[in-house]
Design a protein around this motif. Structure first.
Motif, PDB file in Angstrom:
ATOM      1  N   TRP A  35       0.838  -1.208   0.000  1.00  0.00           N
ATOM      2  CA  TRP A  35       0.000   0.000   0.000  1.00  0.00           C
ATOM      3  C   TRP A  35       0.874   1.259   0.000  1.00  0.00           C
ATOM      4  N   PHE A  36       1.903   1.273   0.856  1.00  0.00           N
ATOM      5  CA  PHE A  36       2.806   2.420   0.884  1.00  0.00           C
ATOM      6  C   PHE A  36       3.416   2.650  -0.497  1.00  0.00           C
ATOM      7  N   ALA A  37       3.863   1.581  -1.130  1.00  0.00           N
ATOM      8  CA  ALA A  37       4.506   1.708  -2.435  1.00  0.00           C
ATOM      9  C   ALA A  37       3.528   2.237  -3.482  1.00  0.00           C
ATOM     10  N   ARG A  38       2.264   1.800  -3.412  1.00  0.00           N
ATOM     11  CA  ARG A  38       1.261   2.272  -4.380  1.00  0.00           C
ATOM     12  C   ARG A  38       0.999   3.769  -4.245  1.00  0.00           C
ATOM     13  N   GLN A  39       1.241   4.323  -3.064  1.00  0.00           N
ATOM     14  CA  GLN A  39       1.054   5.761  -2.878  1.00  0.00           C
ATOM     15  C   GLN A  39       2.191   6.580  -3.493  1.00  0.00           C
ATOM     16  N   GLY A  40       3.240   5.889  -3.937  1.00  0.00           N
ATOM     17  CA  GLY A  40       4.395   6.583  -4.486  1.00  0.00           C
ATOM     18  C   GLY A  40       5.457   6.895  -3.454  1.00  0.00           C
ATOM     19  N   TRP A  41       5.288   6.378  -2.244  1.00  0.00           N
ATOM     20  CA  TRP A  41       6.288   6.574  -1.190  1.00  0.00           C
ATOM     21  C   TRP A  41       7.467   5.637  -1.432  1.00  0.00           C
ATOM     22  N   THR A  42       8.655   6.048  -1.055  1.00  0.00           N
ATOM     23  CA  THR A  42       9.847   5.297  -1.447  1.00  0.00           C
ATOM     24  C   THR A  42      10.614   4.669  -0.282  1.00  0.00           C
ATOM     25  N   LEU A  43      10.455   5.196   0.927  1.00  0.00           N
ATOM     26  CA  LEU A  43      11.214   4.725   2.082  1.00  0.00           C
ATOM     27  C   LEU A  43      10.277   4.545   3.266  1.00  0.00           C
ATOM     28  N   VAL A  44      10.618   3.629   4.168  1.00  0.00           N
ATOM     29  CA  VAL A  44       9.835   3.440   5.383  1.00  0.00           C
ATOM     30  C   VAL A  44      10.786   3.432   6.583  1.00  0.00           C
ATOM     31  N   ASN A  45      10.356   4.083   7.665  1.00  0.00           N
ATOM     32  CA  ASN A  45      11.226   4.346   8.811  1.00  0.00           C
ATOM     33  C   ASN A  45      10.351   4.419  10.060  1.00  0.00           C
ATOM     34  N   MET A  46      10.971   4.345  11.258  1.00  0.00           N
ATOM     35  CA  MET A  46      10.197   4.368  12.506  1.00  0.00           C
ATOM     36  C   MET A  46      10.480   5.560  13.403  1.00  0.00           C
ATOM     37  N   THR A  47      11.446   6.424  13.059  1.00  0.00           N
ATOM     38  CA  THR A  47      11.841   7.481  13.992  1.00  0.00           C
ATOM     39  C   THR A  47      11.808   8.894  13.412  1.00  0.00           C
ATOM     40  N   GLY A  48      11.524   9.042  12.135  1.00  0.00           N
ATOM     41  CA  GLY A  48      11.599  10.361  11.504  1.00  0.00           C
ATOM     42  C   GLY A  48      10.519  11.330  11.936  1.00  0.00           C
ATOM     43  N   HIS A  49       9.488  10.823  12.593  1.00  0.00           N
ATOM     44  CA  HIS A  49       8.433  11.673  13.135  1.00  0.00           C
ATOM     45  C   HIS A  49       8.151  11.208  14.562  1.00  0.00           C
ATOM     46  N   PRO A  50       8.111  12.096  15.552  1.00  0.00           N
ATOM     47  CA  PRO A  50       7.985  13.553  15.434  1.00  0.00           C
ATOM     48  C   PRO A  50       9.302  14.321  15.427  1.00  0.00           C
ATOM     49  N   GLU A  51      10.430  13.645  15.250  1.00  0.00           N
ATOM     50  CA  GLU A  51      11.711  14.331  15.323  1.00  0.00           C
ATOM     51  C   GLU A  51      11.766  15.545  14.404  1.00  0.00           C
ATOM     52  N   ALA A  52      11.299  15.382  13.174  1.00  0.00           N
ATOM     53  CA  ALA A  52      11.404  16.468  12.195  1.00  0.00           C
ATOM     54  C   ALA A  52      10.539  17.656  12.573  1.00  0.00           C
ATOM     55  N   VAL A  53       9.318  17.409  13.017  1.00  0.00           N
ATOM     56  CA  VAL A  53       8.433  18.537  13.332  1.00  0.00           C
ATOM     57  C   VAL A  53       8.854  19.224  14.623  1.00  0.00           C
ATOM     58  N   LEU A  54       9.415  18.494  15.577  1.00  0.00           N
ATOM     59  CA  LEU A  54       9.926  19.128  16.792  1.00  0.00           C
ATOM     60  C   LEU A  54      11.109  20.034  16.456  1.00  0.00           C
ATOM     61  N   ALA A  55      11.953  19.591  15.522  1.00  0.00           N
ATOM     62  CA  ALA A  55      13.041  20.450  15.065  1.00  0.00           C
ATOM     63  C   ALA A  55      12.489  21.729  14.449  1.00  0.00           C
ATOM     64  N   ARG A  56      11.453  21.612  13.645  1.00  0.00           N
ATOM     65  CA  ARG A  56      10.855  22.801  13.021  1.00  0.00           C
ATOM     66  C   ARG A  56      10.274  23.733  14.081  1.00  0.00           C
ATOM     67  N   GLU A  57       9.613  23.176  15.095  1.00  0.00           N
ATOM     68  CA  GLU A  57       9.057  24.027  16.152  1.00  0.00           C
ATOM     69  C   GLU A  57      10.152  24.769  16.916  1.00  0.00           C
ATOM     70  N   LEU A  58      11.333  24.182  16.995  1.00  0.00           N
ATOM     71  CA  LEU A  58      12.466  24.829  17.661  1.00  0.00           C
ATOM     72  C   LEU A  58      13.288  25.670  16.694  1.00  0.00           C
ATOM     73  N   GLU A  59      12.826  25.775  15.447  1.00  0.00           N
ATOM     74  CA  GLU A  59      13.500  26.532  14.394  1.00  0.00           C
ATOM     75  C   GLU A  59      14.916  26.008  14.144  1.00  0.00           C
ATOM     76  N   LEU A  60      15.050  24.687  14.207  1.00  0.00           N
ATOM     77  CA  LEU A  60      16.308  24.038  13.871  1.00  0.00           C
ATOM     78  C   LEU A  60      16.265  23.558  12.425  1.00  0.00           C
ATOM     79  N   CYS A  61      17.312  23.820  11.664  1.00  0.00           N
ATOM     80  CA  CYS A  61      17.434  23.211  10.346  1.00  0.00           C
ATOM     81  C   CYS A  61      17.634  21.709  10.551  1.00  0.00           C
ATOM     82  N   TYR A  62      16.971  20.901   9.733  1.00  0.00           N
ATOM     83  CA  TYR A  62      16.978  19.451   9.970  1.00  0.00           C
ATOM     84  C   TYR A  62      16.856  18.720   8.651  1.00  0.00           C
ATOM     85  N   THR A  63      17.644  17.667   8.498  1.00  0.00           N
ATOM     86  CA  THR A  63      17.443  16.748   7.378  1.00  0.00           C
ATOM     87  C   THR A  63      17.872  15.341   7.770  1.00  0.00           C
TER      88      THR A  63
END
Length: 268
Positions: A174-202
């Motif tokens: 199902w994930f692949a049919r949506q056009g998504w390419t990678l699957v992971n378990m820790t990228g969220h909420p790490e990324a949005v918390l970085a944004r709330e703290l105005e940290l550049c993040y990748t």
């Protein structure tokens, strides 16, 4: 040596959060720092060393002995502590499964999009007030450019699942049919918390396996994931060092999302 710091003490302007199998970045002479946060302790000690002439903080996302599972990580404490010591930019190496056959094990990808499929994780510092951060493009463009070293794949959508189990074959397909390419378990909420703290993040995503839906008869085993990550850990560390050397200095205006907004809490 471990040093306890008070909030506001500047130690590093750039940080690396190491994922599964990425538990250290410096030698034994690195300084270890303990930060007290309103959200409890960090997942592991923060060590500070020099990379490309810059002071760099390193935090093992799961702890030095992988004590923390993806759904129990102290995400808020981790990001808060990094900002407390002056960090402005965060590289986040992580292990991922591939949802497309062309991204085989050993491929390194710098994704440009994120899909959240987690459940029950606290994903904000703002429990009151009308604070709604811009998140259309979840990763800092300047930091992504720095991470795009030779041989690194540019772009992809990383879907983040709750874990700790791996996906069923139907979920993976199902994930692949949506056009998504990678699957992971820790990228969220790490990324949005970085944004709330105005940290550049990748993130810098190392493919460790083809996910369950790619090929019938195969599934994902944790032992294989860790083995693949370990096989590639030294080249990945070298890539991260190169990215640090290429990262711009000073504040990034595109990640300053609170201009003109009254926040309900004071950021560190």
């Amino acid at each position: 040596m471990t040093t306890a710091l008070t909030p506001g003490h500047h130690r590093a302007d750039i940080a690396v959060i190491g994922g599964s199998g990425f538990y250290s970045f410096f030698g034994d002479d690195a300084e270890s720092i303990r930060i007290d946060t309103p959200y409890g302790p960090t997942s592991g000690p923060i060590t500070v060393g020099d990379v490309a002439g810059r002071p760099v903080a390193f935090l093992p996302r799961h702890g030095v002995a992988h004590e923390h599972a993806p759904h129990t990580l102290p995400y808020r404490a981790n990001m808060w502590a990094l900002r407390t010591i002056g960090v402005q930019r965060v590289f986040a190496p992580c292990a991922v499964g591939s949802l497309v056959p062309e991204f085989g094990p050993g491929t390194v990808v710098v994704p440009d999009q994120l899909v959240d499929r987690t459940a029950g994780r606290v994903q904000t510092y703002f429990d009151k007030g009308g604070v709604h951060v811009e998140f259309a493009d979840p990763y800092c463009g300047d930091l992504r450019d720095a991470a795009l070293q030779d041989g690194v794949v540019d772009g992809g959508t990383m879907v983040v699942v709750e874990g700790p189990r791996f996906s069923t074959r139907a979920e993976s397909q199902w994930f692949a049919r949506q056009g998504w390419t990678l699957v992971n378990m820790t990228g969220h909420p790490e990324a949005v918390l970085a944004r709330e703290l105005e940290l550049c993040y990748t993130p810098i995503a190392l493919v460790t396996d083809l996910d369950a839906g790619i090929e019938a008869g195969q599934g994902v085993r944790a032992v294989d994931v860790f083995a693949e990550f370990q096989k590639n850990i030294e080249p990945l560390k070298a890539l991260v060092r190169g990215a640090i050397g290429s990262a711009l200095m000073g504040p990034c205006e595109s990640c300053r999302v609170h201009n003109g907004v009254e926040l309900p809490i004071e950021l560190p």
